[in-house]
Design an enzyme around this catalytic site. Structure first.
Site, PDB file in Angstrom:
ATOM      1  N   HIS A   1     -22.762 -17.252 -16.925  1.00  0.00           N
ATOM      2  CA  HIS A   1     -23.973 -16.313 -16.422  1.00  0.00           C
ATOM      3  C   HIS A   1     -23.501 -15.387 -15.636  1.00  0.00           C
ATOM      4  O   HIS A   1     -22.419 -15.439 -15.007  1.00  0.00           O
ATOM      5  CB  HIS A   1     -24.960 -17.581 -15.632  1.00  0.00           C
ATOM      6  N   CYS A   2     -24.190 -14.382 -15.716  1.00  0.00           N
ATOM      7  CA  CYS A   2     -24.356 -13.310 -14.705  1.00  0.00           C
ATOM      8  C   CYS A   2     -25.686 -13.281 -13.903  1.00  0.00           C
ATOM      9  O   CYS A   2     -26.024 -14.253 -13.429  1.00  0.00           O
ATOM     10  CB  CYS A   2     -23.919 -11.994 -15.264  1.00  0.00           C
ATOM     11  N   LYS A   3     -26.253 -12.045 -13.748  1.00  0.00           N
ATOM     12  CA  LYS A   3     -27.606 -12.210 -13.069  1.00  0.00           C
ATOM     13  C   LYS A   3     -28.512 -12.485 -14.240  1.00  0.00           C
ATOM     14  O   LYS A   3     -29.586 -13.282 -14.145  1.00  0.00           O
ATOM     15  CB  LYS A   3     -27.898 -10.796 -12.308  1.00  0.00           C
TER      16      LYS A   3
ATOM     17  N   THR B   1     -22.021 -11.371 -19.160  1.00  0.00           N
ATOM     18  CA  THR B   1     -21.886 -12.488 -19.785  1.00  0.00           C
ATOM     19  C   THR B   1     -21.625 -12.476 -21.313  1.00  0.00           C
ATOM     20  O   THR B   1     -20.793 -13.183 -21.884  1.00  0.00           O
ATOM     21  CB  THR B   1     -23.450 -13.586 -19.618  1.00  0.00           C
TER      22      THR B   1
END
Length: 566
Positions: free
Chosen positions: A381-383, A389
């Protein structure tokens, strides 16, 4: 608003502007093989590029300059040009959905699973009803009605002296509210199916809370109960029955939970979500062993993003002791203990790219984890769970040889992450530089045997920016350039005497000549600033990344966008 317009290279007038960047660099080594396809020049945008708009990098040789010696191993001065050609020069640059047989098989398998997941929404009527009951406005209206009903009840209990008599006006309003929520329940049962809806105990209790006051209101309005006044023991019983309506406060809490779901869906837009077995998460199985998801949040952010407790519950239930989480955010973190300390963090700024070294280390680490046990999976995940991602996931798809090319992996990730039943908006890898770095990694895997390419040292000589009307006429104060390497600013045009800026009116371009520029190697970020352009991500109008090892013949042409200001 500043937007990137794809698949169009013609020059515009007024507010529509074509950008073209031209960098002149000095080289200290021979050029490697050609750069793989991928989109290029960077701007910060709020929209993701369509996978069909991915374009290639065109390499051309520029006229040679005179030879000069410098402190870096006698590197000779050559010219590298980064530019955006017109439409006539970009034939065949677009990516035409590289769907291979293996990709079709993978997508078909997931489509069957997704079809089973939304089997109760397969009719047109159900889709319409689902969109209504899942809308944000519908949820807000429900919360308002609960508050209104509780307020009227409290007012009646406080100001009405009668032990038994309840005003008809209040009962009528209460009946209307109860009928609305009964309709809400019936519509949700119709959409989700009776068995699925009532499998949730909270839904059962909520239905009981709705039906009980509804029956009381019907009795009070349509039946004569005056005879009860002569039976004292009924008074307190009826009074208690009226107090049951206070339980609707629970319904308000239940509505809050539904509102949270609506907010999360609103924020995640049309990213594919996992909505089985009591979960509703912004989470997608890209493959059976690779999960892409948005940031696991806590506190106020969990109101509109994945609650970290729910993500933990999901992973512990679906993949107990066999998952590893990768956090790609540089801007936020959480306690690794949530995920039993099986968390790795790679610091990547939002809308930027990982370094090539980080991509190699990441893919090898994931490959080792996968090889330890067939049940092992990774959750990345990222944001938002698509740009950073997607870049890393696409790199691993290539590293594991699920796909061989950058185009295939990028297209596949976009197809898996995008839920086209809600919208056609593309939810794949976001920025041109991210696409380009997936192309770089494909070369690392296939041409350099999964190792970093030889380092190549370059020196910037000139930037040329074409067709930005109103920019560059103000001299150094108007247009600025900054170069970042290894997270440090190594050059800034704000320093006096290190560059000259000239606006060529006849050719409609700005020339930025760099004097004694620093040596550049590996991953390089170039940012542009102007007082006449709006600022977006990284506090600048646009930027791009490139790796010096993949520059060939010292001419690096970046396709392809127009900035449209509205």
């Amino acid at each position: 608003m500043c937007r990137v317009m794809k698949a169009s290279f013609s020059r515009k007038v007024k507010l529509e502007l074509c950008l073209l960047s031209d960098c002149a660099l000095l080289s200290s080594s021979s050029a490697p093989t050609n750069e793989l396809s991928g989109t290029n020049l960077e701007a910060h945008i709020n929209e993701s590029p369509d996978p069909n708009a991915l374009v290639g990098v065109i390499i051309e040789r520029s006229p040679s300059d005179s030879t000069q010696t410098n402190e870096f191993k006698g590197a000779t001065k050559e010219t590298l040009t980064i530019e955006t050609p017109h439409s006539s020069e970009c034939k065949g640059a677009g990516l035409l959905s590289p769907v291979s047989k293996s990709m079709l098989e993978r997508l078909s398998k997931f489509e069957v699973e997704d079809a089973e997941n939304v089997a109760s929404y397969d009719t047109k009527i159900k889709k319409i009803v689902r969109s209504i009951v899942s809308s944000f406005a519908f949820g807000i209206f429900g919360v308002f009605l609960v508050l209104l009903d509780v307020t009227l009840l409290l007012a009646d209990l406080i100001f009405n002296d009668s032990k038994l008599y309840i005003p008809l006006v209040y009962r009528s309003i209460s009946l209307a509210i109860a009928l609305f929520f009964l309709m809400d329940v019936l519509l949700r049962v119709f959409v989700e199916g009776r068995q699925h809806y009532f499998s949730d105990l909270l839904n059962v209790l909520d239905t009981a809370i709705i039906v009980t006051p509804l029956l009381v209101d019907v009795v009070y309005i349509f039946f004569d109960i005056k005879f009860l006044r002569n039976i004292p023991r009924w008074i307190h019983l009826v009074r208690l029955l009226r107090l049951i309506i206070l339980i609707r406060i629970f319904h308000l809490i239940h509505q809050k939970r539904e509102l949270e779901k609506l907010m999360r869906r609103l924020v995640s837009e049309n990213k594919r979500r996992y909505t089985r077995d009591g979960f509703d998460l912004d989470l997608t199985y890209v493959t059976e062993r690779i999960i892409a998801m948005s940031f696991p949040s806590s506190g106020r952010q969990s109101f509109y993003r994945n609650p970290i407790e729910e993500v933990v519950r999901f992973l512990d239930k679906k993949h107990p002791n066999h998952y590893r989480v990768y956090n790609l955010c540089s801007e936020r973190a959480y306690d690794p203990k949530y995920f039993h300390n099986r968390v790795s963090r790679i610091m990547i700024d939002d809308h930027n790219v990982p370094t090539l070294h980080e991509m190699v280390v990441f893919t090898k680490e994931v490959n080792e984890w996968m090889a330890q046990d067939p049940a092992n999976i990774v959750a990345i995940h990222c944001k938002g769970g698509k740009g950073r991602t997607g870049t890393m996931i696409c790199a691993f798809l290539i590293a594991s040889e699920i796909f061989l090319t950058a185009e295939e992996s990028l297209y596949y990730f976009g197809e898996r992450r995008t839920d086209k039943t809600n919208s056609s908006k593309f939810q794949g890898v976001e920025t041109p530089s991210q696409n380009r770095y997936v192309g770089y990694f494909a070369q690392v895997k296939h041409l350099y045997n999964w190792n970093l390419p030889p380092r190549r040292i370059l020196f910037i000589k000139r930037f040329i920016i074409y067709s930005i009307r109103g920019v560059g006429t103000g001299g150094v104060c108007d247009l600025k350039v900054r170069i970042v390497m290894e997270k440090k600013v190594v050059f800034s045009s704000t320093s006096l005497g290190n560059c000259s800026i000239l606006h060529d009116i006849e050719t409609d371009r700005v020339l930025i000549d760099v004097f004694s520029g620093p040596p550049l190697y590996d991953d390089v970020k170039v940012q542009f600033f102007s007082s006449n352009l709006p600022k977006y991500y990284d506090n600048c109008p646009f930027f791009f990344w490139f790796n010096t090892s993949f520059i060939q013949s010292n001419r690096h042409i970046l396709h392809s966008f127009r900035l449209v200001f509205t």
